[in-house]
Design an enzyme around this catalytic site. Structure first.
Site, PDB file in Angstrom:
ATOM      1  CD  GLN A 142     135.176  42.527  79.673  1.00 32.83           C
ATOM      2  OE1 GLN A 142     134.644  41.667  80.801  1.00 32.83           O
ATOM      3  NE2 GLN A 142     133.677  42.555  78.648  1.00 32.83           N
ATOM      4  CB  SER A 143     136.771  47.697  85.170  1.00 29.56           C
ATOM      5  OG  SER A 143     136.985  47.531  86.634  1.00 29.56           O
TER       6      SER A 143
END
Ligand SMILES: *Cc1c(COP(=O)(O)O)cnc(C)c1O
Length: 326
Positions: free
Chosen positions: A73-74
């Site tokens: 989920q960067s």
């Protein structure tokens, strides 16, 4: 050393938050939010300022492909994908996990896909392995005749951190008497850059659990950035909002998110910007920030990650308030 490119329209807005200030026990014009979540590229967020410098360097070197790493989920990976699209460069994201796991994914992965990034699934997600996997991806790209440029985790090289020297100077132009700037500390480049512009006394970092040594990480970046040794002992870093670890939902953070949302209609995320506000609230409680002191919360973005954060989605939907007309 290199040329910055422009990826967005500056400056970002600085907004007063009188109802949030009152909820925290601060004076009406003590609290402001710097809206770097509204940066107009790729869904917004703090990584764009760093990418203006790192992409400038990549283009100056004649690179044709950007390679970077991060959590699934960067926000940094998502914004690298968007910036690459804007600059006409290919992007390869080296992410932990497998394609099968990602099929259940949401949030930032949706946007990574729309921006056309290719994903190298690295399996086991230890940051050390990711760096090595990224190097292997670069080596293979070179063998195929490409010219890759590697951007470190979070974009936090000393070069990338210059984006927040810019951000800090921009803020000083908007609010010269700012006393505290509160910021989420992930890979450390944002805090380090702000210190470059504002000095150590005015910047309060709230550790999010993304690195094992937040003080050493920020001190090293500040030293390289300013070419003067940082004083690690005088860095203002709170480590009380990590909870059970990076990526977990910490109860005071959910509370802080609700407070910002219900008083000002502002959305924070559970991993970074929500921790920053929870740290600000804790600092008001313990006297680190006092009434009458001009305080800025740097809103670093992260909204797509909120929708990819299973526990936050579950908890907030379960708490939906019913309205009965009877
Ligand atoms: C990456 C990130 C941060 C932390 O910035 P660093 O420069 O990595 O310390 C804060 N907020 C959001 C939303 C982020 O994506």
């Amino acid at each position: 050393m290199s040329d910055r490119i422009t990826l967005a329209t500056w400056p970002t807005p600085l907004e007063p938050m009188p109802r949030l200030a009152a909820a925290l026990g601060l004076g009406e014009d003590d609290l402001w939010v710097k809206r770097d979540d509204l940066i107009g590229l790729g869904g917004g967020g703090n990584k764009v300022r760093k990418l203006e410098w790192t992409l400038g360097a990549a283009l100056a070197e004649g690179a044709d492909t950007l390679v970077t790493t991060g959590a699934a989920q960067s926000n940094h990976a998502r914004l690298t994908a968007a910036a690459g699209a804007r600059a006409g460069l290919d992007v390869v994201l080296v992410l932990p996990g497998t394609a099968a796991e990602a099929a259940q994914g949401s949030g930032n992965l949706v946007l990574d896909s729309l921006f056309g990034a290719r994903i190298h699934w690295a399996g086991d997600g230890d940051p050390g392995t990711l760096g090595q996997a990224a190097e292997e991806v670069c080596a293979r790209l070179r063998l195929g005749g490409a010219r890759p440029y590697a951007i470190p985790f979070g974009g936090s090289s000393p070069l990338g951190a210059r984006g927040y020297v810019d951000g800090g100077e921009e803020l000083l132009g908007q609010l010269p008497d700012v006393r505290h700037v509160v910021v989420a500390l992930g890979s450390g480049g944002t805090m380090a850059g702000l210190i470059g512009a504002l000095g150590q006394e005015r910047v309060l970092g709230v550790h999010c659990g993304a690195v094992t040594d937040p003080v050493g990480t920020v001190a090293a970046l500040v030293t390289e950035l300013t070419r003067r040794p940082a004083a690690p002992g005088s860095l203002r870093i709170r480590t009380d909002q990590v909870g059970a670890g990076y990526g977990t939902l910490h109860e005071p953070v959910l509370e802080a998110m609700r407070t910002a949302a219900t008083t000002e209609g502002i959305v924070l995320d559970p991993v970074y910007s929500g921790r920053a506000l929870a740290g600000l609230i804790a600092a008001v409680r313990d006297g680190g920030i006092r009434r009458g002191e001009r305080t800025v919360l740097l809103h670093t973005g992260g909204l797509p990650g909120l929708f990819g954060h299973t526990e936050t989605v579950r908890r907030t939907v379960a708490a939906l308030r019913p309205h009965s007309s009877g």
